[in-house]
Scaffold this motif. Structure first.
Motif, mmCIF file in Angstrom:
data_model
loop_
_atom_site.group_PDB
_atom_site.id
_atom_site.type_symbol
_atom_site.label_atom_id
_atom_site.label_comp_id
_atom_site.label_asym_id
_atom_site.label_seq_id
_atom_site.Cartn_x
_atom_site.Cartn_y
_atom_site.Cartn_z
ATOM 1 N N LEU A 185 -2.044 -0.983 -7.455
ATOM 2 C CA LEU A 185 -2.061 -1.183 -6.605
ATOM 3 C C LEU A 185 -1.715 -2.953 -6.897
ATOM 4 O O LEU A 185 -0.947 -4.053 -6.661
ATOM 5 C CB LEU A 185 -3.437 -2.073 -6.270
ATOM 6 N N ALA A 211 2.115 1.502 -3.947
ATOM 7 C CA ALA A 211 0.434 2.048 -4.568
ATOM 8 C C ALA A 211 0.505 3.522 -3.930
ATOM 9 O O ALA A 211 -0.569 3.923 -4.205
ATOM 10 C CB ALA A 211 0.080 0.993 -4.723
ATOM 11 N N MET A 225 -1.869 4.302 -1.404
ATOM 12 C CA MET A 225 -2.762 4.071 -1.473
ATOM 13 C C MET A 225 -2.819 3.815 0.226
ATOM 14 O O MET A 225 -2.432 3.388 0.909
ATOM 15 C CB MET A 225 -3.535 3.104 -1.883
ATOM 16 N N ASP A 257 -6.669 2.990 -10.051
ATOM 17 C CA ASP A 257 -6.266 2.337 -8.516
ATOM 18 C C ASP A 257 -5.659 1.266 -8.884
ATOM 19 O O ASP A 257 -4.675 0.841 -8.229
ATOM 20 C CB ASP A 257 -6.716 2.864 -7.745
ATOM 21 N N LEU A 269 -11.785 1.856 -6.390
ATOM 22 C CA LEU A 269 -10.882 1.586 -6.536
ATOM 23 C C LEU A 269 -11.307 2.549 -7.370
ATOM 24 O O LEU A 269 -12.112 1.098 -8.769
ATOM 25 C CB LEU A 269 -10.534 -0.030 -6.374
ATOM 26 N N LEU A 311 0.907 -1.002 -0.175
ATOM 27 C CA LEU A 311 -0.184 0.173 -0.017
ATOM 28 C C LEU A 311 0.921 1.018 0.176
ATOM 29 O O LEU A 311 0.143 2.451 -0.273
ATOM 30 C CB LEU A 311 -0.796 0.235 1.453
#
Length: 286
Positions: free
Chosen positions: A205, A186, A188, A201, A197, A183
């Motif tokens: 990911l 990413a 995120m 995204d 998402l 994460l």
């Protein structure tokens, strides 16, 4: 907890050290470790190891028509030994859970620290007989696990992405540490909902997942079993680094604590500079 990269490195290590060798003795030293009793572990004695495999976080040692399947859980580990004392250890003393001695005198110990005993050993004819193996989702390093396969798995989910990544029935082998790392790569929030998402995204990911795990496997491959824990810790960007600077932006890495675990993240990289509330019922940060 050993996760996919460390278990994969152990698999490669054992492939070099076990395959082709005869098992002389199997000594269960903690009653709690054995989850199956028929056949008994003594059935492995005299059998030759023919393969070592990995299923998610499970190690699978094949000898004859039997599979010794191990999950190291949170505090378990495998320690390779070039030799053992002539006198076997007393059951129930110390962290020793199971000892496997080869005909040549070498072998390995399974150990587990702490009072919560979750390390498990199954002896079965088929790995699918182990409930934890039977429920595993796809392996994220398998060639068939492409971006479209990942997107299809997420399509039926409605929960925080951190929890989805850790769900072994969704994707096998990712735990608390590497979900934090994925994460962060990413960029995120761990509290982001899977339903929010976008296509971009999902691509970000998926790319972060594959590169993070692949890099970790490459760093760990070829290391002795005793050096894998240190390698895992040294390679972490955010996990286990609360209060330290983010290696990307320099912001302070923060933590959210739960009853039995915690997560780490960088607010600048992952949550738009906003800290997540450090309580179990934190509001979702979108």
């Amino acid at each position: 907890m050993p996760e996919l990269p460390e278990v994969q490195a152990l698999r490669l290590f054992l492939d070099d050290h076990l395959v082709g060798k005869e098992i002389a003795r199997v000594l269960p030293l903690a009653i709690s470790v054995l989850k199956t009793y028929d056949p008994p572990v003594s059935a492995l004695e005299g059998e030759t190891v023919t393969a070592v495999a990995r299923h998610g976080k499970f190690l699978d040692i094949t000898a004859g028509d039997l599979h010794l399947v191990t999950h190291l859980a949170r505090a378990g580990w495998l320690q390779w030994k070039d030799g053992f004392p002539a006198t076997p250890p007393r059951p129930g003393k110390g962290p020793l859970a199971l000892r496997v001695v080869l005909a040549g005198g070498d072998g390995f110990d399974l150990t587990e620290m702490g009072t919560t005993k979750r390390l498990s050993v199954h002896l079965v004819h088929d790995p699918a007989q182990v409930p934890g193996v039977a429920r595993l989702g796809p392996d994220p390093l398998d060639d068939s696990f492409d971006r479209e396969a990942f997107a299809a798995l997420l399509a039926g989910e409605r929960r925080r992405i951190k929890g989805a990544l850790r769900d072994q029935s969704l994707v096998a082998g990712i735990g608390n540490a590497y979900s934090d790392e994925i994460l962060h790569v990413a960029r995120m929030s761990p509290f982001k909902l899977t339903t929010s998402l976008s296509e971009d995204d999902i691509t970000e990911l998926y790319t972060a997942l594959r590169t993070t795990l692949t890099d970790a496997v490459e760093r760990s491959s070829g290391l002795e079993a005793g050096k894998l824990k240190a390698e895992k810790k040294s390679g972490m960007r955010v996990h286990g680094r609360t209060g330290l600077p983010c290696p990307v932006c320099g912001d302070t890495i923060l933590e959210v604590s739960f009853s039995d675990s915690s997560l780490q993240y960088c607010p600048t990289c992952q949550t738009g500079g906003k800290p997540l509330a450090d309580r179990r019922l934190s509001r979702l940060l979108k």
